[in-house]
Design an enzyme around this catalytic site. Structure first.
Site: not given
Length: 283
Positions: A43, A64, A84-87, A119, A122
Site C-alpha cells: 500500500q 451497506g 478496498g482498504e478504505r472500505r 491509488n 484516485r
C-alpha cells in the site's frame, strides 16, 4: 474484462483490474472474518484521512457495502487486501465481524502493481507517496522513467519531478507528507544540494509562511553567497624557522652596514617569499 495495465506492465493475460473492473460476474463473494484480513503490504498510502473514513463508515452503515473488497490468500487462514482498504478500515470502525470479499490468486508483483495504480488513479496520494509509487513500479517492472510515463499516460517531466523529491532529506519528505510545505516549495529547495541548507530554508518557509516565490528567492540568496576561502596556515617546521630567521638576520646585517635595502616578506600556503631590492649607487 481485461484491464489495460495487464499488457502495459507485461503481466500476461491475467486480469489487473482496478475496483469495478477487478470484479467478474462469475466471482464468488465470500464472507471473511475481519480478524483474518491484513492490510496490503504494498500500500503506497501512508496517511489515511480519518474524517473521510468516518464518512465512508456512515455511508456503509446506511446503505451497506455496494462493492466487496478484493483479497488474496496470504498465510494459513489469512487474507491480504488487494483493493478496498478504505472500505476495510470503515468496516473496522463500525465493528463488523465479517466483510464481503472476492478472493483472487495474484502474485506479489501483480498485487503491488494494482495497489500502486489504484491509488495513482484516485489522485489522492501526497507527492511523496506518488513518488514512492513511481519508484516501486520502476523497480518491479525494470522500466525507464520515459517508459513508465508513457504507460501511465503522464509526461516524463511529471514522473521525473516527482522522483526528485525522494532525493530530499527525510525531514523535508515528512513535511510534504504532513502538508506543512507544498510540492512546489520542496522542488524550489532541490538546487541547494546541501541537505542542511535545504532544511534551513524549509524551516524558514514553515516559520514565516513563505510562498513559493519567496522560497525561491531565499534559495537564490544562498546560492549567490560566495564564501571567502579560509587560508590554511601550515605548521612551520624547525628547519624552516631557522632558515627564515637566518635570512632576516642577514638582511638586518646588510642594513646595519649602511646599505639601503627595500625588502618585503610574504607568507603563502606552500612557501615564504622574500623580495629584496638593493638600489644601485649613482656613478
Amino acid at each position: 474484462m481485461k484491464h489495460p495495465f495487464s499488457r502495459l506492465f507485461g503481466l500476461g493475460e491475467k486480469e489487473l483490474p482496478i475496483e469495478k473492473e477487478m470484479v467478474d460476474e462469475r466471482d464468488e463473494i465470500k464472507k471473511i472474518p475481519v480478524s483474518h484480513i491484513i492490510p496490503n503490504r504494498f500500500q503506497p498510502r501512508t496517511i489515511f484521512d480519518e474524517t473521510k473514513i468516518e464518512e465512508l463508515a456512515r455511508t456503509i452503515h446506511t446503505h451497506g457495502i455496494i462493492q466487496p473488497i478484493v483479497v488474496r490468500e496470504s498465510d494459513e487462514n489469512q487474507y491480504e487486501i488487494i483493493a478496498g482498504e478504505r472500505r476495510f478500515r470503515a468496516i473496522q470502525l463500525l465493528g463488523w465481524d465479517e466483510v464481503p470479499a472476492i478472493i483472487k490468486n495474484l502474485s506479489d508483483t501483480e498485487t503491488a502493481s494494482i495497489a500502486l495504480i489504484e491509488n495513482l488513479q484516485r489522485e489522492e496520494l501526497t507527492p511523496i507517496e506518488e513518488a514512492m509509487a513511481y519508484g516501486k513500479l520502476l523497480e518491479m517492472h525494470n522500466l525507464t522513467q520515459e517508459a513508465l510515463a508513457q504507460r501511465l499516460g503522464k509526461g516524463q517531466s511529471t514522473v521525473a519531478n516527482k522522483l526528485r523529491l525522494l532525493k530530499l532529506p527525510e525531514e523535508i519528505q515528512e513535511a510534504i507528507l504532513q502538508k506543512k510545505i507544498t510540492e512546489r516549495h520542496a522542488r524550489a529547495l532541490i538546487p541547494l544540494k546541501d541537505p542542511e541548507k535545504q532544511i534551513q530554508v524549509m524551516n524558514l518557509i514553515i516559520e514565516k509562511g513563505l510562498n513559493v516565490k519567496q522560497a525561491e528567492e531565499q534559495v537564490v540568496k544562498l546560492l549567490t553567497v560566495v564564501e571567502k576561502p579560509k587560508s590554511k596556515r601550515r605548521a612551520i617546521s624547525k628547519d624552516m624557522r631557522i632558515a627564515v630567521n637566518t635570512i632576516r638576520q642577514s638582511l638586518s646585517m646588510v642594513s646595519d652596514s649602511g646599505i639601503t635595502l627595500d625588502s618585503e616578506e610574504e607568507e603563502f600556503e606552500e612557501y615564504y617569499q622574500f623580495t629584496i631590492k638593493i638600489p644601485k649607487k649613482k656613478s
